[in-house]
Design a protein around this motif. Structure first.
Motif, PDB file in Angstrom:
ATOM      1  N   ILE A  10      34.671  35.437  31.074  1.00 19.21           N
ATOM      2  CA  ILE A  10      34.923  36.860  30.842  1.00 19.21           C
ATOM      3  C   ILE A  10      36.436  37.064  30.862  1.00 19.21           C
ATOM      4  O   ILE A  10      37.107  36.705  31.836  1.00 19.21           O
ATOM      5  CB  ILE A  10      34.267  37.722  31.933  1.00 19.21           C
ATOM      6  N   VAL A  11      36.980  37.615  29.797  1.00 22.30           N
ATOM      7  CA  VAL A  11      38.417  37.816  29.667  1.00 22.30           C
ATOM      8  C   VAL A  11      38.717  39.313  29.681  1.00 22.30           C
ATOM      9  O   VAL A  11      38.136  40.070  28.894  1.00 22.30           O
ATOM     10  CB  VAL A  11      38.967  37.196  28.370  1.00 22.30           C
ATOM     11  N   LEU A  12      39.606  39.735  30.572  1.00 22.46           N
ATOM     12  CA  LEU A  12      40.068  41.118  30.595  1.00 22.46           C
ATOM     13  C   LEU A  12      41.432  41.166  29.911  1.00 22.46           C
ATOM     14  O   LEU A  12      42.378  40.509  30.354  1.00 22.46           O
ATOM     15  CB  LEU A  12      40.181  41.629  32.038  1.00 22.46           C
ATOM     16  N   VAL A  13      41.528  41.920  28.822  1.00 25.34           N
ATOM     17  CA  VAL A  13      42.780  42.055  28.080  1.00 25.34           C
ATOM     18  C   VAL A  13      43.374  43.428  28.384  1.00 25.34           C
ATOM     19  O   VAL A  13      42.715  44.458  28.190  1.00 25.34           O
ATOM     20  CB  VAL A  13      42.558  41.915  26.559  1.00 25.34           C
ATOM     21  N   VAL A  14      44.607  43.445  28.894  1.00 24.18           N
ATOM     22  CA  VAL A  14      45.271  44.700  29.266  1.00 24.18           C
ATOM     23  C   VAL A  14      46.498  44.880  28.387  1.00 24.18           C
ATOM     24  O   VAL A  14      47.458  44.110  28.477  1.00 24.18           O
ATOM     25  CB  VAL A  14      45.685  44.683  30.752  1.00 24.18           C
ATOM     26  N   VAL A  55      39.575  35.408  33.723  1.00 24.14           N
ATOM     27  CA  VAL A  55      41.005  35.340  33.427  1.00 24.14           C
ATOM     28  C   VAL A  55      41.448  36.698  32.894  1.00 24.14           C
ATOM     29  O   VAL A  55      40.643  37.445  32.315  1.00 24.14           O
ATOM     30  CB  VAL A  55      41.303  34.210  32.405  1.00 24.14           C
ATOM     31  N   ILE A  56      42.715  37.027  33.104  1.00 24.25           N
ATOM     32  CA  ILE A  56      43.257  38.305  32.647  1.00 24.25           C
ATOM     33  C   ILE A  56      44.472  38.046  31.770  1.00 24.25           C
ATOM     34  O   ILE A  56      45.381  37.294  32.151  1.00 24.25           O
ATOM     35  CB  ILE A  56      43.668  39.198  33.829  1.00 24.25           C
ATOM     36  N   THR A  81      41.759  35.074  40.615  1.00 25.48           N
ATOM     37  CA  THR A  81      41.668  35.252  39.167  1.00 25.48           C
ATOM     38  C   THR A  81      43.027  35.019  38.515  1.00 25.48           C
ATOM     39  O   THR A  81      44.002  35.694  38.855  1.00 25.48           O
ATOM     40  CB  THR A  81      41.176  36.667  38.816  1.00 25.48           C
ATOM     41  N   PRO A  82      43.135  34.078  37.565  1.00 30.74           N
ATOM     42  CA  PRO A  82      44.419  33.808  36.925  1.00 30.74           C
ATOM     43  C   PRO A  82      44.846  34.934  35.991  1.00 30.74           C
ATOM     44  O   PRO A  82      44.024  35.490  35.260  1.00 30.74           O
ATOM     45  CB  PRO A  82      44.170  32.503  36.154  1.00 30.74           C
ATOM     46  N   VAL A  83      46.131  35.274  36.034  1.00 34.50           N
ATOM     47  CA  VAL A  83      46.696  36.306  35.171  1.00 34.50           C
ATOM     48  C   VAL A  83      47.741  35.656  34.256  1.00 34.50           C
ATOM     49  O   VAL A  83      48.686  35.023  34.731  1.00 34.50           O
ATOM     50  CB  VAL A  83      47.359  37.435  35.983  1.00 34.50           C
ATOM     51  N   VAL A 122      42.565  26.140  30.126  1.00 35.32           N
ATOM     52  CA  VAL A 122      43.172  25.422  31.250  1.00 35.32           C
ATOM     53  C   VAL A 122      43.066  26.224  32.537  1.00 35.32           C
ATOM     54  O   VAL A 122      42.649  25.714  33.586  1.00 35.32           O
ATOM     55  CB  VAL A 122      44.655  25.100  30.947  1.00 35.32           C
ATOM     56  N   HIS A 123      43.423  27.495  32.467  1.00 35.63           N
ATOM     57  CA  HIS A 123      43.496  28.289  33.694  1.00 35.63           C
ATOM     58  C   HIS A 123      42.126  28.694  34.227  1.00 35.63           C
ATOM     59  O   HIS A 123      41.948  28.817  35.439  1.00 35.63           O
ATOM     60  CB  HIS A 123      44.391  29.508  33.469  1.00 35.63           C
ATOM     61  N   THR A 124      41.150  28.888  33.346  1.00 35.43           N
ATOM     62  CA  THR A 124      39.801  29.183  33.849  1.00 35.43           C
ATOM     63  C   THR A 124      39.206  27.946  34.523  1.00 35.43           C
ATOM     64  O   THR A 124      38.540  28.051  35.558  1.00 35.43           O
ATOM     65  CB  THR A 124      38.864  29.662  32.723  1.00 35.43           C
TER      66      THR A 124
END
Length: 304
Positions: A10-14, A55-56, A81-83, A122-124
């Motif tokens: 699940i990716v949160l895009v801000v 990931v964000i 959670t990686p940002v 990579v980060h997830t």
């Protein structure tokens, strides 16, 4: 190797730009990801309270609450959670600021979809491994603290929380005191022992190595229960030399490092490991280290 992240991610895009959101939403959806979007930092915080993203992707410069402040607040809720910051800025100051507030990486605009996919993957994966490691430590009953590059406490296992809760004084003040002592110790020389005398029984802090980029693991052991290789030899059917090798394995040392400490070749270290694996009925160094740590922390070896 494919750069496509795990389909369950699940990716949160801000981002305050609808155009950027639209492009990223389409690219991430095509990759099979679940995408959540936020047009502001406040909206991102609201989403993070209800759903935990893997990931964000965070726009650095937004009106009102910028990406840096948003990241700091989100990290209080979701420290694991990686940002990944998205920025059109090339100023080193802004890149450094992103890492200081808890970001793990950054990409520059205009965004290249393939690059973003690779970094997300990579980060997830790293985050999932970190969570798995924390869960394993929790279940193993270890007194372990994870600190960031500034010495601030990121998380601690349940046993540490219980230790703090049982101490005299306000919990917030105790945590602050532990953090302050660890910061000074890590900056000076973590190879030297640190005694934390905030609890009924003094605890010694031991550096457990790097956990993730910019993060370190600190293990607490009861000061009066510190043991030596001889303790392992007394508890296990192994030789003196094998006990010395196992002792340093429990501290996460590699064969090469153990060879340097004990003045032997890495090949000899490996031979000792092979023999002691058979004697204590384990298949690998992780299982052997678990037994060693349990004994050194005052317990007994688990029966095979």
């Amino acid at each position: 190797m494919s750069n496509t992240p795990n389909v369950s991610s699940i990716v949160l895009v801000v981002d305050d730009s609808p155009e950027s959101l639209g492009m990223l939403n389409a690219a991430l959806n095509n990759a099979g990801l679940t995408v959540l979007v936020a047009l502001s930092g406040q909206q991102a915080l609201s989403i993070a309270e209800r759903i935990t993203p893997d990931v964000i992707l965070m726009d650095a410069m937004m009106p009102g609450m910028d990406g840096f402040e948003t990241c700091e607040k989100i990290k209080q809720q979701l420290p694991m959670t990686p940002v990944i910051f998205m920025t059109g800025l090339t100023d080193v100051e802004h890149v450094v600021r992103g890492f200081e507030v808890g970001g793990v990486d950054y990409v520059t605009k205009p965004i290249v979809a393939e690059e973003v996919m690779a970094r997300i993957k990579v980060h997830t994966q790293n985050a999932r491994l970190a969570i798995s490691a924390q869960t394993a430590l929790d279940h193993a009953g270890q007194y372990v603290i994870c600190v960031d590059h500034q010495g601030e406490i990121e998380w601690a296992t349940p046993h540490v929380h219980q230790l703090v809760a049982s101490a005299k004084g306000e919990e917030a003040e105790i945590w602050h005191s532990i953090s302050a002592q660890l910061i000074t110790w890590l900056q000076d020389d973590p190879a030297l022992p640190l005694t934390i005398s905030l609890f009924e029984m003094p605890m010694h802090a031991q550096f457990g190595g790097e956990h993730q980029a910019g993060h370190s693991l600190i293990r607490l052991v009861a000061a009066e229960s510190e043991k030596s290789p001889e303790t392992l030899q007394q508890k296990l059917p192994i030789t003196k030399r094998e006990s010395e090798v196992l002792y340093w394995v429990s501290f996460g040392k590699t064969n090469w490092e153990i060879a340097q400490i004990l003045s032997m070749s890495p090949r000899t270290v490996n031979k000792h490991l092979e023999q002691l694996f058979k004697k204590i009925d384990v298949d690998n160094r992780t299982a052997a280290a678990a037994i060693s740590i349990r004994i050194l922390d005052g317990g007994e070896a688990q029966p095979a």
